[in-house]
Design a protein around this motif. Structure first.
Motif, PDB file in Angstrom:
ATOM      1  N   GLU A  89      60.860  35.647  31.467  1.00  0.00           N
ATOM      2  CA  GLU A  89      60.147  36.840  31.015  1.00  0.00           C
ATOM      3  C   GLU A  89      58.926  37.120  31.889  1.00  0.00           C
ATOM      4  O   GLU A  89      58.633  38.271  32.210  1.00  0.00           O
ATOM      5  N   MET A  90      58.231  36.053  32.282  1.00  0.00           N
ATOM      6  CA  MET A  90      57.079  36.210  33.165  1.00  0.00           C
ATOM      7  C   MET A  90      57.530  36.789  34.517  1.00  0.00           C
ATOM      8  O   MET A  90      56.922  37.725  35.036  1.00  0.00           O
ATOM      9  N   GLN A  91      58.622  36.254  35.058  1.00  0.00           N
ATOM     10  CA  GLN A  91      59.131  36.744  36.337  1.00  0.00           C
ATOM     11  C   GLN A  91      59.536  38.208  36.230  1.00  0.00           C
ATOM     12  O   GLN A  91      59.202  39.016  37.105  1.00  0.00           O
ATOM     13  N   LEU A  92      60.248  38.565  35.177  1.00  0.00           N
ATOM     14  CA  LEU A  92      60.681  39.951  35.020  1.00  0.00           C
ATOM     15  C   LEU A  92      59.482  40.888  34.839  1.00  0.00           C
ATOM     16  O   LEU A  92      59.486  42.007  35.340  1.00  0.00           O
ATOM     17  N   GLY A  93      58.465  40.418  34.116  1.00  0.00           N
ATOM     18  CA  GLY A  93      57.256  41.222  33.944  1.00  0.00           C
ATOM     19  C   GLY A  93      56.561  41.485  35.265  1.00  0.00           C
ATOM     20  O   GLY A  93      56.132  42.610  35.551  1.00  0.00           O
ATOM     21  N   LEU A  94      56.456  40.441  36.083  1.00  0.00           N
ATOM     22  CA  LEU A  94      55.814  40.610  37.392  1.00  0.00           C
ATOM     23  C   LEU A  94      56.649  41.491  38.312  1.00  0.00           C
ATOM     24  O   LEU A  94      56.109  42.318  39.052  1.00  0.00           O
ATOM     25  N   GLU A  95      57.972  41.333  38.280  1.00  0.00           N
ATOM     26  CA  GLU A  95      58.838  42.197  39.092  1.00  0.00           C
ATOM     27  C   GLU A  95      58.689  43.653  38.666  1.00  0.00           C
ATOM     28  O   GLU A  95      58.623  44.548  39.500  1.00  0.00           O
ATOM     29  N   ASN A 151      46.898  38.416  31.418  1.00  0.00           N
ATOM     30  CA  ASN A 151      45.995  39.038  30.450  1.00  0.00           C
ATOM     31  C   ASN A 151      45.104  40.132  31.012  1.00  0.00           C
ATOM     32  O   ASN A 151      44.577  40.938  30.261  1.00  0.00           O
ATOM     33  N   ALA A 152      44.904  40.145  32.295  1.00  0.00           N
ATOM     34  CA  ALA A 152      43.992  41.119  32.900  1.00  0.00           C
ATOM     35  C   ALA A 152      44.532  42.541  32.737  1.00  0.00           C
ATOM     36  O   ALA A 152      45.738  42.770  32.822  1.00  0.00           O
ATOM     37  N   PRO A 153      43.628  43.510  32.490  1.00  0.00           N
ATOM     38  CA  PRO A 153      44.077  44.902  32.375  1.00  0.00           C
ATOM     39  C   PRO A 153      44.833  45.388  33.613  1.00  0.00           C
ATOM     40  O   PRO A 153      45.761  46.161  33.513  1.00  0.00           O
ATOM     41  N   GLY A 154      44.452  44.911  34.801  1.00  0.00           N
ATOM     42  CA  GLY A 154      45.156  45.297  36.018  1.00  0.00           C
ATOM     43  C   GLY A 154      46.422  44.491  36.237  1.00  0.00           C
ATOM     44  O   GLY A 154      47.237  44.805  37.090  1.00  0.00           O
ATOM     45  N   GLY A 155      46.591  43.422  35.461  1.00  0.00           N
ATOM     46  CA  GLY A 155      47.794  42.586  35.548  1.00  0.00           C
ATOM     47  C   GLY A 155      48.833  43.095  34.572  1.00  0.00           C
ATOM     48  O   GLY A 155      49.033  44.299  34.432  1.00  0.00           O
ATOM     49  N   LEU A 156      49.459  42.173  33.877  1.00  0.00           N
ATOM     50  CA  LEU A 156      50.482  42.573  32.918  1.00  0.00           C
ATOM     51  C   LEU A 156      49.884  43.150  31.641  1.00  0.00           C
ATOM     52  O   LEU A 156      50.531  43.907  30.941  1.00  0.00           O
ATOM     53  N   GLY A 157      48.652  42.746  31.330  1.00  0.00           N
ATOM     54  CA  GLY A 157      48.006  43.259  30.129  1.00  0.00           C
ATOM     55  C   GLY A 157      48.559  42.662  28.844  1.00  0.00           C
ATOM     56  O   GLY A 157      48.461  43.268  27.788  1.00  0.00           O
ATOM     57  N   TRP A 158      49.140  41.488  28.934  1.00  0.00           N
ATOM     58  CA  TRP A 158      49.707  40.839  27.748  1.00  0.00           C
ATOM     59  C   TRP A 158      48.605  40.193  26.926  1.00  0.00           C
ATOM     60  O   TRP A 158      47.705  39.563  27.480  1.00  0.00           O
TER      61      TRP A 158
END
Length: 75
Positions: free
Chosen positions: A25-31, A6-13
């Motif tokens: 989906e979480m893994q692909l987002g982080l990759e 959720n963090a703006p510097g993170g995935l921003g989801w």
């Protein structure tokens, strides 16, 4: 994990996206965020083309009156 997603510097989801996401989906987002793409496409463009040729042209489901249009169904 929730803060990372959720963090703006993170995935921003938004929270709804986070809670409905699968682990893949979480893994692909982080990759994607880290620009580390470890997985290759499991089907090549050439294989998709061969499958399309093998199955030929078919009528669209949109023209079939028996097909369910989920966006127009009654709730």
């Amino acid at each position: 994990m929730f803060r990372l997603a959720n963090a703006p510097g993170g995935l921003g989801w938004p929270p709804a996206v986070f809670w409905s996401a699968t682990l893949v989906e979480m893994q692909l987002g982080l990759e994607g965020q880290q620009r580390k793409f470890s997985s290759q496409p499991f089907v090549s463009r050439e294989e998709v083309r061969r499958m399309a040729v093998a199955h030929g042209k078919r009528k669209s489901l949109r023209t079939d009156p028996r097909a369910t249009n989920w966006s127009e169904r009654k709730k």
